[in-house]
Design a protein around this motif. Structure first.
Motif, PDB file in Angstrom:
ATOM      1  N   SER A   1      -0.748  24.364 -49.824  1.00  0.00           N
ATOM      2  CA  SER A   1      -1.675  24.881 -50.833  1.00  0.00           C
ATOM      3  C   SER A   1      -2.079  23.785 -51.814  1.00  0.00           C
ATOM      4  O   SER A   1      -3.250  23.629 -52.144  1.00  0.00           O
ATOM      5  CB  SER A   1      -1.056  26.044 -51.600  1.00  0.00           C
ATOM      6  N   THR A   2      -1.108  23.023 -52.264  1.00  0.00           N
ATOM      7  CA  THR A   2      -1.383  21.936 -53.192  1.00  0.00           C
ATOM      8  C   THR A   2      -2.273  20.896 -52.531  1.00  0.00           C
ATOM      9  O   THR A   2      -3.219  20.395 -53.131  1.00  0.00           O
ATOM     10  CB  THR A   2      -0.068  21.286 -53.669  1.00  0.00           C
ATOM     11  N   ASN A   3      -1.979  20.584 -51.278  1.00  0.00           N
ATOM     12  CA  ASN A   3      -2.769  19.608 -50.539  1.00  0.00           C
ATOM     13  C   ASN A   3      -4.219  20.078 -50.399  1.00  0.00           C
ATOM     14  O   ASN A   3      -5.153  19.297 -50.575  1.00  0.00           O
ATOM     15  CB  ASN A   3      -2.155  19.348 -49.161  1.00  0.00           C
ATOM     16  N   ALA A   4      -4.412  21.359 -50.110  1.00  0.00           N
ATOM     17  CA  ALA A   4      -5.766  21.907 -49.977  1.00  0.00           C
ATOM     18  C   ALA A   4      -6.524  21.805 -51.295  1.00  0.00           C
ATOM     19  O   ALA A   4      -7.711  21.453 -51.314  1.00  0.00           O
ATOM     20  CB  ALA A   4      -5.706  23.360 -49.502  1.00  0.00           C
ATOM     21  N   LEU A   5      -5.857  22.093 -52.400  1.00  0.00           N
ATOM     22  CA  LEU A   5      -6.498  21.984 -53.709  1.00  0.00           C
ATOM     23  C   LEU A   5      -6.888  20.542 -54.021  1.00  0.00           C
ATOM     24  O   LEU A   5      -7.973  20.281 -54.541  1.00  0.00           O
ATOM     25  CB  LEU A   5      -5.575  22.521 -54.808  1.00  0.00           C
ATOM     26  N   LEU A   6      -6.026  19.602 -53.698  1.00  0.00           N
ATOM     27  CA  LEU A   6      -6.335  18.190 -53.938  1.00  0.00           C
ATOM     28  C   LEU A   6      -7.535  17.745 -53.115  1.00  0.00           C
ATOM     29  O   LEU A   6      -8.403  17.017 -53.602  1.00  0.00           O
ATOM     30  CB  LEU A   6      -5.116  17.321 -53.624  1.00  0.00           C
ATOM     31  N   LYS A   7      -7.604  18.189 -51.863  1.00  0.00           N
ATOM     32  CA  LYS A   7      -8.748  17.847 -51.001  1.00  0.00           C
ATOM     33  C   LYS A   7     -10.032  18.440 -51.565  1.00  0.00           C
ATOM     34  O   LYS A   7     -11.082  17.800 -51.553  1.00  0.00           O
ATOM     35  CB  LYS A   7      -8.515  18.346 -49.567  1.00  0.00           C
ATOM     36  N   ALA A   8      -9.968  19.678 -52.059  1.00  0.00           N
ATOM     37  CA  ALA A   8     -11.143  20.315 -52.655  1.00  0.00           C
ATOM     38  C   ALA A   8     -11.579  19.561 -53.896  1.00  0.00           C
ATOM     39  O   ALA A   8     -12.780  19.328 -54.109  1.00  0.00           O
ATOM     40  CB  ALA A   8     -10.845  21.774 -52.991  1.00  0.00           C
ATOM     41  N   GLN A   9     -10.628  19.155 -54.729  1.00  0.00           N
ATOM     42  CA  GLN A   9     -10.963  18.385 -55.925  1.00  0.00           C
ATOM     43  C   GLN A   9     -11.641  17.076 -55.553  1.00  0.00           C
ATOM     44  O   GLN A   9     -12.617  16.671 -56.183  1.00  0.00           O
ATOM     45  CB  GLN A   9      -9.705  18.095 -56.749  1.00  0.00           C
ATOM     46  N   GLU A  10     -11.137  16.409 -54.533  1.00  0.00           N
ATOM     47  CA  GLU A  10     -11.740  15.157 -54.084  1.00  0.00           C
ATOM     48  C   GLU A  10     -13.171  15.396 -53.600  1.00  0.00           C
ATOM     49  O   GLU A  10     -14.068  14.606 -53.892  1.00  0.00           O
ATOM     50  CB  GLU A  10     -10.915  14.541 -52.955  1.00  0.00           C
ATOM     51  N   ALA A  11     -13.377  16.491 -52.866  1.00  0.00           N
ATOM     52  CA  ALA A  11     -14.701  16.792 -52.326  1.00  0.00           C
ATOM     53  C   ALA A  11     -15.713  17.088 -53.429  1.00  0.00           C
ATOM     54  O   ALA A  11     -16.891  16.757 -53.308  1.00  0.00           O
ATOM     55  CB  ALA A  11     -14.616  17.980 -51.360  1.00  0.00           C
ATOM     56  N   PHE A  12     -15.252  17.710 -54.520  1.00  0.00           N
ATOM     57  CA  PHE A  12     -16.149  18.085 -55.607  1.00  0.00           C
ATOM     58  C   PHE A  12     -16.231  17.045 -56.712  1.00  0.00           C
ATOM     59  O   PHE A  12     -16.971  17.220 -57.672  1.00  0.00           O
ATOM     60  CB  PHE A  12     -15.718  19.430 -56.211  1.00  0.00           C
ATOM     61  N   GLN A  13     -15.468  15.964 -56.561  1.00  0.00           N
ATOM     62  CA  GLN A  13     -15.444  14.945 -57.603  1.00  0.00           C
ATOM     63  C   GLN A  13     -16.849  14.396 -57.850  1.00  0.00           C
ATOM     64  O   GLN A  13     -17.568  14.022 -56.929  1.00  0.00           O
ATOM     65  CB  GLN A  13     -14.507  13.805 -57.201  1.00  0.00           C
TER      66      GLN A  13
END
Length: 89
Positions: free
Chosen positions: A45-57
């Motif tokens: 879950s944490t990994n998915a959130l980090l990937k989403a944050q990177e994508a929306f950066q």
């Protein structure tokens, strides 16, 4: 450093210190990533959130969003557009 024993079924118990550090709770999914001769264990879950944050950066800056009021305004605009879209169909 922590140590865990592998059972005959290939299962391990993740030590409490590691679970706490990764925020792993009962029912969470664990992601195993291979990097060379190592395996990285992380909370999926944490990994998915980090990937989403990177994508929306950078997207907020591109849209001119600086604060919560800008987000509220954008949501209202999108809802208005969607409302018009449904009226035309």
């Amino acid at each position: 450093m922590e140590l865990a024993k592998v059972t005959s079924k290939g299962q391990i118990t993740i030590p409490i210190a590691i679970r706490n550090a990764l925020g792993i709770r009962e029912g969470d999914k664990i992601l195993f990533m291979e990097e060379g001769d190592r395996v990285i264990l992380t909370n999926a879950s944490t990994n998915a959130l980090l990937k989403a944050q990177e994508a929306f950066q950078g997207v907020a800056e591109e849209l001119g969003i600086k604060n919560e009021q800008d987000i509220i305004k954008l949501v209202k605009e999108i809802r208005a557009e969607r409302g018009e879209q449904y009226k035309c169909e």
